[in-house]
Design a protein around this motif. Structure first.
Motif, mmCIF file in Angstrom:
data_model
loop_
_atom_site.group_PDB
_atom_site.id
_atom_site.type_symbol
_atom_site.label_atom_id
_atom_site.label_comp_id
_atom_site.label_asym_id
_atom_site.label_seq_id
_atom_site.Cartn_x
_atom_site.Cartn_y
_atom_site.Cartn_z
ATOM 1 N N VAL A 118 0.841 -1.205 0.000
ATOM 2 C CA VAL A 118 0.000 0.000 0.000
ATOM 3 C C VAL A 118 0.876 1.255 0.000
ATOM 4 N N TRP A 152 -6.693 3.179 -6.215
ATOM 5 C CA TRP A 152 -7.582 2.307 -5.451
ATOM 6 C C TRP A 152 -9.080 2.433 -5.761
ATOM 7 N N THR A 153 -9.523 3.447 -6.468
ATOM 8 C CA THR A 153 -10.968 3.661 -6.566
ATOM 9 C C THR A 153 -11.455 3.741 -8.009
ATOM 10 N N GLY A 205 -8.838 1.210 -10.407
ATOM 11 C CA GLY A 205 -7.671 1.277 -9.539
ATOM 12 C C GLY A 205 -6.666 0.187 -9.872
ATOM 13 N N VAL A 253 -5.423 -2.361 -7.033
ATOM 14 C CA VAL A 253 -6.312 -3.324 -6.374
ATOM 15 C C VAL A 253 -5.952 -4.766 -6.721
ATOM 16 N N GLY A 303 -9.525 -3.563 1.105
ATOM 17 C CA GLY A 303 -9.855 -2.180 1.445
ATOM 18 C C GLY A 303 -9.572 -1.872 2.899
ATOM 19 N N VAL A 322 -5.892 -1.418 3.301
ATOM 20 C CA VAL A 322 -5.415 -0.114 2.834
ATOM 21 C C VAL A 322 -5.594 0.922 3.942
ATOM 22 N N LEU A 334 -13.962 1.756 -0.984
ATOM 23 C CA LEU A 334 -12.638 1.150 -0.830
ATOM 24 C C LEU A 334 -12.832 -0.319 -0.452
#
Length: 538
Positions: free
Chosen positions: A421, A450-451, A455, A458, A476, A479, A533
């Protein structure tokens, strides 16, 4: 070099006192302060011991006289106030026009000799005295060449380095260096003593050398920089023989032993075919200081520009390194991991930087958001925890392993996914050109990783968790865990680990409030609460 901790002296003020690493021994008190000291020096110096104004210091009583921007009268008074065997340290800005002071560091060196002082040593503080990030003796040719060659990546940097090397070869550097210091000893009737700094003396314990050592001192100025670094050369040798890390404050010494233990464990686990990491030469101590001595790791930094040129290669370099770090405690035996890794660090952060209850409120929301994770059994992993520029070094050859330095935040009881991360954020910021001083650009970079269904980080994290035997659907929550833990480390980085957390330095709360770590923790928490997330795993 250790010094008494003061609840009213911030870490940034400790950084202003880095000149004490130039002394050949512990700071001798009482201290006399003279010349024209700026507020930052005048406010900080009391942390080193009892201080009196030079004009009020009895003759022959001061163990150390500190002068700031002095004139000739200040130097004469300093010699009288200093006791035999004591030291006079002066920060000087050679004048370029008529007025008080002298025209060059060379002229100040002669003035100290003429004043009857011995063991005179002149240092160049780059780029200025108040915010120097490098300090080097003008008598150390090997260290000077390292300094002058450090910024040749640009045309301007190359020209500056060329001019500096020319001045060095012509023995004119002490005539043109803009700001620096002079350190000398008042004779006591015995033989003149050497001028080797404490760190150079500690290097001799770890790595004996017949010719003695000379060093380049790095004095980082980031708000959370707890250590100074010395590149130590055997006299006359261009290649550093060792790198020494020494704490600025009392209370941080134990972390050197922890860092050494992690480095040894990584070396044992990954062997010679693994990443290039510093070899531990020893944790060395004396009455005047302590340091972690380690070998030099060389290479070109994996910079944001390098990441942008080949993002896929940079991602794979970091991913493969993180994947190779060993599991240190199996999931079945890792009881209480959440309390040790998350809850207790957050409690300490709230204690030293409550921000009018904001940290406590964020912590409560975080514990609620991570409730599904708390009951899960996760393995502990060996963790670096600071995988970003400039701690990653490319080898000279394409097949040479990545070099990893600065294991200060490392742990043998890390959380799966944390390093990945952290590294993903570095890559995301490099890819998007995020500005460290712009929190919005940092969180926008986070979102690209990430989104939004796109992302790129991921699937990388999910695959890594699967390899660790961790439920991929926890990605998530992990993270958020990573940025919660990273923010919580501010407590230890800003207040000594073994100091009193109820009496923090005055600006700890301000440093936490302005930190990128807090911004990322807050952002990750909001996204997880919004369901953006990853999903909630019951």
């Amino acid at each position: 070099m250790s010094a008494p901790t003061s609840p009213v002296v911030s870490l940034q003020q400790w950084q202003r006192l880095d000149f004490r690493f130039l002394l050949p021994g512990a700071v001798a008190t009482p201290i006399a302060l003279g010349g024209r000291p700026a507020g930052d020096l005048a406010e900080a110096i009391g942390a080193l011991g009892a201080v009196t104004a030079l004009a009020d210091t009895p003759d022959g009583s001061a163990g150390l006289v500190v002068l700031a921007d002095p004139d000739d009268d200040d130097l004469r008074h300093a010699v009288v106030a200093c006791r035999p065997g004591g030291w006079v340290y002066a920060e000087v800005r050679p004048r370029r026009s008529a007025g008080r002071g002298r025209r060059s560091l060379a002229a100040w060196r002669r003035a100290f000799v003429t004043a009857g002082l011995e063991s005179v040593r002149v240092h160049w503080h780059l780029r200025d005295l108040a915010s120097a990030t490098r300090i080097v003796s003008l008598d150390s040719r090997a260290a000077l060449r390292r300094v002058l060659g450090a910024h040749e990546g640009s045309r301007a940097g190359h020209l500056r380095a060329l001019a500096g090397r020319t001045a060095l070869d012509l023995r004119l550097l002490d005539r043109v260096a803009p700001e620096g210091s002079v350190l000398a000893r008042r004779p006591d009737g015995g033989a003149a003593r050497g001028t080797a700094t404490v760190l150079e003396q500690l290097a001799a314990q770890a790595l004996p050398a017949d010719r003695g050592f000379e060093s380049l001192l790095l004095t980082p100025r980031e708000p959370t920089s707890r250590y100074v670094i010395a590149f130590v050369h055997e006299r006359g040798d261009a290649r550093p023989a060792a790198v020494l890390k020494s704490p600025r404050r009392a209370g941080d010494e134990a972390s050197l032993d922890d860092e050494a233990a992690v480095l040894r464990r990584v070396a044992d686990a990954l062997g010679p075919a693994g990443p290039r990491i510093p070899a531990v030469l020893g944790v060395v101590r004396s009455e005047a200081g302590c340091a972690l001595a380690q070998s030099m790791v060389t290479g070109k930094p994996l910079s944001p520009a390098v990441v942008r040129r080949d993002f896929a290669a940079a991602l794979e370099l970091g991913r493969s390194f993180i994947a190779a770090l060993p599991v240190t405690v199996g999931a079945a035996d890792n009881d209480g991991w959440y309390e040790a890794a998350v809850a207790e660090p957050l409690e300490r952060l709230a204690g030293v930087a409550g921000l009018d209850g904001q940290i406590g409120e964020l912590a409560a929301r975080t514990h609620a958001a991570l409730q599904p994770l708390r009951s899960r059994r996760l393995p502990a992993v060996l963790e670096h925890a600071d995988l970003a520029y400039p701690n990653l070094l490319l080898g000279q050859r394409p097949d040479e392993p990545l070099g990893i330095i600065d294991w200060e935040r490392s742990s043998q009881r890390g959380v799966p996914g944390h390093d990945l991360v952290f590294y993903a954020q570095f890559l995301a910021e490099a890819r998007t050109g995020a500005d460290d001083d712009d929190p919005d650009s940092i969180t926008r970079a986070f979102d690209t990783a990430w989104t939004g269904g796109q992302g790129w980080a991921v699937p990388v994290l999910r695959g890594h968790l699967a390899d660790r035997g961790v439920d991929q659907e926890l990605w998530g929550a992990l993270v958020l865990t990573a940025w919660t833990r990273t923010a919580a480390t501010l407590a230890v980085r800003l207040v000594p680990q073994h100091g009193d957390p109820t009496e923090p330095a005055a600006d700890v709360a301000a440093s936490v409030a302005a930190s990128r770590e807090l911004a990322l923790w807050r952002h990750a928490l909001l996204l997880l609460e919004q369901g953006r997330l990853g999903g909630v795993v019951s």
